[in-house]
Design an enzyme around this catalytic site. Structure first.
Site, PDB file in Angstrom:
ATOM      1  N   TRP A 319       0.831  -1.211   0.000  1.00  0.00           N
ATOM      2  CA  TRP A 319       0.000   0.000   0.000  1.00  0.00           C
ATOM      3  C   TRP A 319       0.862   1.256   0.000  1.00  0.00           C
ATOM      4  O   TRP A 319       0.532   2.242  -0.653  1.00  0.00           O
ATOM      5  CB  TRP A 319      -0.918   0.003   1.225  1.00  0.00           C
ATOM      6  CG  TRP A 319      -1.841   1.192   1.293  1.00  0.00           C
ATOM      7  CD1 TRP A 319      -3.083   1.299   0.750  1.00  0.00           C
ATOM      8  CD2 TRP A 319      -1.586   2.449   1.936  1.00  0.00           C
ATOM      9  NE1 TRP A 319      -3.618   2.538   1.017  1.00  0.00           N
ATOM     10  CE2 TRP A 319      -2.716   3.261   1.742  1.00  0.00           C
ATOM     11  CE3 TRP A 319      -0.504   2.963   2.652  1.00  0.00           C
ATOM     12  CZ2 TRP A 319      -2.801   4.556   2.239  1.00  0.00           C
ATOM     13  CZ3 TRP A 319      -0.587   4.247   3.155  1.00  0.00           C
ATOM     14  CH2 TRP A 319      -1.719   5.034   2.950  1.00  0.00           C
ATOM     15  N   HIS A 320       1.992   1.203   0.701  1.00  0.00           N
ATOM     16  CA  HIS A 320       2.812   2.407   0.842  1.00  0.00           C
ATOM     17  C   HIS A 320       3.619   2.740  -0.403  1.00  0.00           C
ATOM     18  O   HIS A 320       4.025   3.898  -0.565  1.00  0.00           O
ATOM     19  CB  HIS A 320       3.743   2.275   2.047  1.00  0.00           C
ATOM     20  CG  HIS A 320       3.075   2.582   3.347  1.00  0.00           C
ATOM     21  ND1 HIS A 320       2.450   1.631   4.107  1.00  0.00           N
ATOM     22  CD2 HIS A 320       2.931   3.751   4.024  1.00  0.00           C
ATOM     23  CE1 HIS A 320       1.944   2.193   5.196  1.00  0.00           C
ATOM     24  NE2 HIS A 320       2.221   3.480   5.170  1.00  0.00           N
ATOM     25  N   GLY A 321       3.873   1.785  -1.270  1.00  0.00           N
ATOM     26  CA  GLY A 321       4.631   2.149  -2.458  1.00  0.00           C
ATOM     27  C   GLY A 321       4.974   0.971  -3.338  1.00  0.00           C
ATOM     28  O   GLY A 321       5.075  -0.171  -2.881  1.00  0.00           O
ATOM     29  N   PHE A 471       1.707   8.555  -1.617  1.00  0.00           N
ATOM     30  CA  PHE A 471       1.122   7.247  -1.346  1.00  0.00           C
ATOM     31  C   PHE A 471      -0.356   7.226  -1.686  1.00  0.00           C
ATOM     32  O   PHE A 471      -0.974   6.201  -1.621  1.00  0.00           O
ATOM     33  CB  PHE A 471       1.327   6.843   0.111  1.00  0.00           C
ATOM     34  CG  PHE A 471       2.783   6.866   0.519  1.00  0.00           C
ATOM     35  CD1 PHE A 471       3.745   6.370  -0.328  1.00  0.00           C
ATOM     36  CD2 PHE A 471       3.170   7.415   1.723  1.00  0.00           C
ATOM     37  CE1 PHE A 471       5.087   6.390   0.025  1.00  0.00           C
ATOM     38  CE2 PHE A 471       4.501   7.435   2.099  1.00  0.00           C
ATOM     39  CZ  PHE A 471       5.456   6.933   1.248  1.00  0.00           C
TER      40      PHE A 471
END
Length: 471
Positions: A319-321, A471
């Site tokens: 999800w973060h990258g 993000f």
């Protein structure tokens, strides 16, 4: 548009507030906020406002269909909603990463698509997805007014970087809300506090952090610079993200909305599990309710418990990258939290020295994790972590000494303000004296000073983007 920009502070926000309080009736006010939110999103990326409108229309229709559906048809529409929302997120955020890795793994020569990342797509996509899931579960009433659903998905205070607001927590507020002078004042104070965190602390701490990450990418770090950069980044990302959350919560309060807290002094945590209950609280609850609990949570055998934890942390990293360091970062936390769940350590420790030691150890682990999070690549992150241990260091510590002399005030202030010590002291000093005019004047003067200092730094053109915007 940035909260910490002159256009937002001196044109957009005053105009929206003025229009909001001149209008009468919730419907007219909601329509104004929806229009303002779409303008806010279109300001920097006009083309992607159409993606936002598509998301609103698609999730409105899917929500209505899920609510009216029965049996298999209802479930099929939910699957379609999940596929659509995650498909949008995949196309813009992960497609090129997938192509790059397929080329490396299979020897293919696929061309990257090159879609630019819409700001805040991970946040508003998760909000839309939770709406459809909650309607399916029956925990949220379907929204029959597309404009009100549009306001929920696009509301500008928390649109770009959260907190991730669940529909059932604001549905009633969208229909009916009010704000009095005290509530508006609290919102203004909260916004100023977040603004000061961002401008006075996060922006100034970013200088050493970004220099260290750049040197790590070039393989030219000293041990002192590696540590200075990592510690600066740990404080920077906290004040940057919690500052945004404070501003979002404060803005919502000005318009009569109450959003949940997103941070609770995470750096005083005595375990990694506790840290993640205090950091980005809304995201943690989202993964808990929509992935961890549906898989069985912790009420399963050890094997399935490990599966559930690793699933959550794999998705958290992704999800973060779209980069391997985020996956390694997420799985690393999966390992640590699994160990804590299985052993009960350090929750079993009771003595004050042991608990203090656990807090220090937890911070060092989190600090190392942020290196993976902020580095230019996985190789650069591993190099910086090695340099922090004295491995592969190059150059002298002169640069670190110079940057420390320039930033020590922000480092010390940040370290102190990342704990609840000052708020607790202020509460004790003012307990029972809140109504005294001198206390009220002193508080007003303090907030005014923070605002003036922050605007002054902003006028000087300091480095300004929010970390979580990517993000």
């Amino acid at each position: 548009m940035l909260f910490s920009s002159s256009v937002f502070l001196f044109i957009f926000l005053p105009a929206v507030l003025l229009g909001y309080y001149l209008l009468r009736g919730q419907r007219a006010r909601n329509l104004l906020l929806l229009g303002a939110s779409l303008l806010f999103y279109a300001w920097g990326e006009p083309v992607y406002v159409f993606l936002m409108l598509f998301s609103i229309c698609a999730n409105y229709l899917l929500g209505r269909g899920i609510d009216a559906g029965q049996g298999g048809g209802k479930k099929a529409l939910l699957i379609l909603a999940v596929a659509l929302n995650l498909g949008i997120l995949f196309a813009f955020k992960y497609l090129d990463f997938t192509i790059e890795n397929l080329n490396a793994l299979l020897g293919l020569h696929l061309e990257p698509v090159g879609l630019s990342l819409p700001i805040g797509i991970s946040f508003f996509t998760f909000q839309a997805l939770s709406y459809c899931i909650d309607v399916y579960r029956g925990t949220a009433e379907v929204q029959r007014n597309i404009l009100d659903l549009g306001l929920y998905i696009s509301f500008f205070p928390q649109l770009i970087a959260g907190p991730i607001v669940r529909y059932n927590s604001v549905a009633e507020q969208i229909r009916s809300r009010s704000v009095d002078a005290e509530g508006f004042q609290q919102g203004v104070k909260r916004f100023i506090l977040g603004f000061a965190k961002k401008i006075l602390l996060a922006n100034n701490l970013s200088v050493a952090a970004e220099r260290a990450f750049a040197l790590a990418g070039a393989g030219e770090l000293s041990a002192a610079m590696a540590w200075l950069g990592s510690l600066s980044y740990s404080l920077q990302i906290y004040f940057d993200f919690s500052g945004y959350s404070d501003m979002a919560i404060g803005l919502g309060r000005m318009f009569g909305f109450r959003f949940e807290e997103n941070f609770d002094y995470p750096y005083i945590s005595r375990s990694v599990s506790e840290f993640w209950k205090r950091w980005h609280i809304s995201l943690g609850r989202w993964f808990r309710d929509y992935i961890y609990f549906p898989l069985g949570g912790s009420r399963v055998g050890k094997g399935k418990l490990l599966r559930n934890l690793f699933a959550v942390w794999l998705f958290t990293g992704i999800w973060h990258g779209a980069a391997w360091q985020f996956i390694v970062w997420g799985l690393g936390y999966g390992v640590l939290i699994s160990l804590e769940k299985l052993t009960g350590f350090p929750a079993k420790l009771r003595s004050r020295p042991a608990r203090l030691g656990c807090a220090v150890l937890t911070f060092l682990i989190v600090n190392a994790g942020w290196v993976l999070f902020g580095a230019q690549s996985l190789d650069a992150a591993l190099y910086q972590l090695g340099a922090m241990l004295g491995i592969g260091v190059r150059g002298s510590a002169d640069l670190a000494r110079f940057l420390f002399s320039e930033s020590w005030v922000f480092l010390v202030s940040g370290a102190l303000l990342a704990t609840p010590l000052i708020p607790r002291a202020l509460r004790k000093l003012t307990a029972g004296r809140e109504e005294r005019p001198l206390i009220a004047v002193g508080q007003a003067a303090l907030y005014m000073l923070l605002l003036v200092l922050s605007v002054s730094y902003l006028a000087m053109g300091s480095h300004n983007p929010f970390i979580y915007f990517t993000f």
